[in-house]
Design an enzyme around this catalytic site. Structure first.
Site, PDB file in Angstrom:
ATOM      1  N   LYS A   1       0.857  -1.191   0.000  1.00 60.12           N
ATOM      2  CA  LYS A   1       0.000   0.000   0.000  1.00 60.12           C
ATOM      3  C   LYS A   1       0.889   1.235   0.000  1.00 60.12           C
ATOM      4  O   LYS A   1       2.040   1.179   0.449  1.00 60.12           O
ATOM      5  CB  LYS A   1      -0.907   0.016   1.241  1.00 60.12           C
TER       6      LYS A   1
ATOM      7  N   ASP B   1      -6.842   4.615  -5.009  1.00 62.22           N
ATOM      8  CA  ASP B   1      -7.486   4.475  -3.700  1.00 62.22           C
ATOM      9  C   ASP B   1      -8.156   5.818  -3.462  1.00 62.22           C
ATOM     10  O   ASP B   1      -8.375   6.587  -4.407  1.00 62.22           O
ATOM     11  CB  ASP B   1      -6.440   4.133  -2.627  1.00 62.22           C
TER      12      ASP B   1
END
Length: 448
Positions: free
Chosen positions: A126, A166
């Protein structure tokens, strides 16, 4: 002290001031306790859990860029490459002022199990930055994205680490990042997913997380003797996931009555008008006040401190699709009191542990985000496959593969929960099913 408790205490001691990361680790390890205790001697000898909760690599860097007034701005950039046991790191880039290392680690840790559950060969990672794209011009966003990728490009690649979008990172941002990556490396490869359709993107990627959420929710209800058709659904958020969750829910015959954003929420008893919602959020990038102004049946409620109004509305199914810890214990009590019988997470860890436990104890079907919102990363992996083959699949092909993946995810976690004597506990089932595949791969590859 048990091995699980030892490792959790170590995580807290070594990662101070990272409550979201602590929460994610605790939730996973608690539900894995039965599996770990059955293999404790070997796992302890191999320090398997210590390796699992420690990222393989953490990248922190500065991102300098120039705003439209000629002023230099500096943001923090992050990429946590958590676990590559089953494939290249895969996970989104979050652009939001709240981003810090602890949040990126929590998201990256969750991503390990989510990616494992898809059945596809992708590891967990991430990244992101505390940059806020809201209110910035296209030129300012481009300046930031180019600076961000100028540093990050050294550590990513189609077979190494494949970031995606995201919160705050949509098609515009991915486009700027991809252009800069190509410029710096000379490579035209599937290094970023969520690309535009003219340069390697996949049909159905935009819809994937929201659609996938509903495919899994539909299967969960079906396996528990219920039908989503005719049910009332409460959704939080009004971004990509929420919009397409609402669209698919209504295609399946449900009525969606709420959406929200950072300033307020809408209750529309006649059902959310998805076309209008898209116009307000995707085209105008405006607040939900504009939705309410354009639709007579809609009630707009300004968000007050600490309250999450969407969960006070009577509903059968609740789908939190906004951000972490948005559904707390009081919200869970309100949902149960109003007859809600199913909650599936469209966002990453949107339900607090206390709320999750309360919902489960009160017989609410509960599916965690690492399973329920895996449609986005699953379709990202399908985009990687298309890039590798130099092919482009039809919307129907991608959507069909997505539905198959989401239905399989539910059955895998359902089977895992039953196998370990926790039938109906889909949190434990998701963690166990995701963990076992990763643990086996880590063991096979030696101490690395």
């Amino acid at each position: 002290m048990s091995y699980v408790d030892e490792v959790f205490d170590m995580v807290v001691a070594k990662n101070p001031a990272q409550p979201e990361f602590h929460q994610a680790v605790k939730e996973v390890l608690e539900s894995l306790r039965v599996v770990i205790e059955a293999n404790e001697e070997q796992y302890r000898k191999d320090a398997l859990l210590e390796r699992l909760v420690t990222p393989e690599r953490q990248l922190l860097f500065r991102v300098p860029w120039v705003d439209d007034k000629g002023q230099v701005q500096v943001n923090n950039g992050f990429r946590v490459q958590f676990n590559s046991a089953i494939g290249p790191y895969k996970g989104g880039l979050r652009l939001h002022p709240s981003v810090n290392l602890g949040i990126i680690k929590f998201l990256g840790f969750e991503q390990i199990f989510k990616n494992s559950l898809t059945g596809l060969p992708i590891g967990g990672g991430k990244g992101g930055s505390d940059f806020d794209p809201k209110g910035k011009s296209d030129r300012e966003v481009m300046a930031f994205c180019q600076s961000f990728i100028t540093e990050l490009h050294k550590y990513i690649g189609a077979d190494t680490d494949v970031p995606a979008g995201d919160i705050g990172t949509g098609g515009r941002e991915i486009g700027f990042m991809y252009g800069q990556y190509k410029r710096l490396t000379g490579l035209y490869e599937g290094v970023l997913t969520g690309k535009g359709l003219t340069y390697g993107g996949s049909l159905a990627r935009t819809e994937a997380t929201g659609y996938g959420l509903l495919y899994l929710t539909e299967e969960m209800l079906k396996c528990n003797g219920k039908d989503i058709a005719g049910k009332t659904v409460a959704i939080s958020g009004s971004g990509n996931v929420a919009i397409y969750a609402a669209q698919k829910a209504q295609q399946l015959g449900a009525k969606v009555v709420t959406v929200s954003d950072s300033t307020g929420w809408i209750y529309d008893p006649e059902g959310i008008d998805v076309a209008l919602l898209k116009e307000v959020k995707e085209v105008k990038r405006a607040r939900l006040t504009e939705y309410a102004a354009a639709r007579k049946s809609a009630e707009y409620h300004e968000k007050k401190n600490g309250e999450h109004g969407v969960w006070t509305v009577k509903c059968d199914v609740a789908l939190p699709c906004a951000t972490q810890n948005e559904l707390d214990l009081e919200d869970a009590k309100a949902l149960v009191a109003n007859g809600c019988f199913a909650v599936a997470e469209g966002a990453n860890m949107p339900t607090t542990m206390e709320a999750t436990e309360y919902l489960q104890k009160n017989g609410v079907l509960f599916c965690p985000g690492k399973a329920a919102n895996a449609g986005g990363v699953a379709t990202s992996a399908l985009e990687m496959s298309q890039n590798s083959e130099r092919l482009s699949w039809t919307f129907e092909e991608v959507d069909s593969k997505l539905k198959t993946i989401m239905v399989n995810i539910f059955h895998n976690l359902d089977d895992a929960a039953k196998k370990y004597g926790m039938a109906g506990n889909y949190v434990a089932g998701a963690n166990i099913a995701g963990f076992l595949k990763v643990a086996e791969a880590m063991t096979a590859q030696g101490i690395v």
